[in-house]
Design an enzyme around this catalytic site. Structure first.
Site, PDB file in Angstrom:
ATOM      1  N   LYS A   8       0.853  -1.190   0.000  1.00  0.00           N
ATOM      2  CA  LYS A   8       0.000   0.000   0.000  1.00  0.00           C
ATOM      3  C   LYS A   8       0.889   1.240   0.000  1.00  0.00           C
ATOM      4  O   LYS A   8       2.073   1.182   0.339  1.00  0.00           O
ATOM      5  CB  LYS A   8      -0.935   0.022   1.220  1.00  0.00           C
ATOM      6  CG  LYS A   8      -0.235  -0.002   2.587  1.00  0.00           C
ATOM      7  CD  LYS A   8       0.302   1.331   3.066  1.00  0.00           C
ATOM      8  CE  LYS A   8       0.988   1.228   4.433  1.00  0.00           C
ATOM      9  NZ  LYS A   8       1.763   2.462   4.789  1.00  0.00           N
ATOM     10  N   ASP A 135      -1.857  -1.247  10.932  1.00  0.00           N
ATOM     11  CA  ASP A 135      -2.270  -1.157   9.529  1.00  0.00           C
ATOM     12  C   ASP A 135      -2.582  -2.511   8.907  1.00  0.00           C
ATOM     13  O   ASP A 135      -2.885  -2.593   7.717  1.00  0.00           O
ATOM     14  CB  ASP A 135      -1.224  -0.405   8.695  1.00  0.00           C
ATOM     15  CG  ASP A 135       0.152  -1.071   8.704  1.00  0.00           C
ATOM     16  OD1 ASP A 135       0.333  -2.043   9.462  1.00  0.00           O
ATOM     17  OD2 ASP A 135       1.030  -0.603   7.970  1.00  0.00           O
TER      18      ASP A 135
END
Length: 271
Positions: A8, A135
């Site tokens: 990401k 995350d």
């Protein structure tokens, strides 16, 4: 079963305030990119709970300390999981702000759920994932989201970058978490990133920022230079991802990679 955990990038990152628990409240937008590891599991006839092997970028920690095994152990402590052979091919660089380890852990949870038919929904898997890292949960549903808190409280957003090209450069620079936070000045932005992300992409350069750049660039001027070079090459938006040390640029057309970047880990693809 084989899957491909993807990295990401952070589109902006505001450090809002320091929390009583010592962590920081942030706001950011997570966006998946098609740079992937490979993760495979199969039933094993071993007497051990798992067999772990790896390839690709070397992993210099014991298997029990690997975030993939931590995810496996967490699920195995809550469900009956047979002995499992696990292989991880590492392609996403470490210490890059790309969430590669978090993605591997989240995909391990998803694969165990599918392979052993555990019956968990997205919300249940996210509750396990957040126990591994802040995350990790973003990779369960794996779509662009606005995140706040420690980065684990998500809100859906309407963001479509399909068709744009991304160039990613990760120099051989390690930035520890203490170093990343040592020079930050937490502050609430005038406008939330959740609002700013709706601006046209051409306006992001002047409005969307990664607060870590202010504290990290003075110590690592090469990163600032790379950001400048990405803009010179024609990037519409360029920034550091997370707390670094990877830099990325988003382009309308596929750019030609600069020869000088090839001494670093460099990757390009289509969003």
């Amino acid at each position: 079963m084989l899957c491909f955990p993807n990295a990401k990038i952070n589109l902006g990152l505001n450090i809002i305030e320091k929390r009583p628990d010592g962590f920081h409240n942030i706001e950011t937008v997570f966006h998946p990119i098609p740079l992937c590891d490979a993760l495979e599991i199969a039933e094993s006839d071993s007497s051990e709970q798992y067999e772990f092997t790896s390839s690709g970028i070397p992993i210099d920690i014991a298997p029990s300390e690997n975030i993939v095994i931590k995810a496996f152990d967490l699920i195995a402590s809550n469900f009956k999981i047979p002995s499992t052979a696990i292989h991880l091919h590492k392609n996403i660089p470490f210490g890059a702000g790309l969430g590669g380890g978090s993605a591997d852990a989240a995909y391990m949870i998803k694969m165990l759920n599918d392979f052993y038919e555990l019956g968990m929904n997205f919300q249940q898997m996210e509750k396990y994932a957040v126990q591994i890292g802040s995350d990790c949960p973003v990779f369960i549903q794996n779509q662009p989201v606005f995140a706040k808190g420690k980065g684990e409280v998500f809100s859906s957003i309407q963001l479509n970058l399909s068709g744009f090209h991304i160039v990613l450069i990760k120099p051989d620079i390690h930035i520890s978490t203490p170093e990343a936070y040592s020079g930050v000045n937490p502050k609430k932005p005038q406008k939330s990133l959740k609002e700013l992300i709706n601006l046209p992409l051409v306006e992001w350069k002047e409005n969307i920022f990664n607060d870590f750049e202010d504290s990290i660039f003075p110590n690592h001027p090469e990163l600032k230079t790379l950001k400048k070079e990405l803009y010179e090459l024609g990037a519409i938006y360029a920034a550091m991802s997370g707390s670094g040390s990877s830099m990325f640029g988003i382009f309308k057309e596929e750019p030609t990679i600069k020869e000088s970047w090839k001494k670093h880990f460099t990757w390009s693809g289509k969003l």
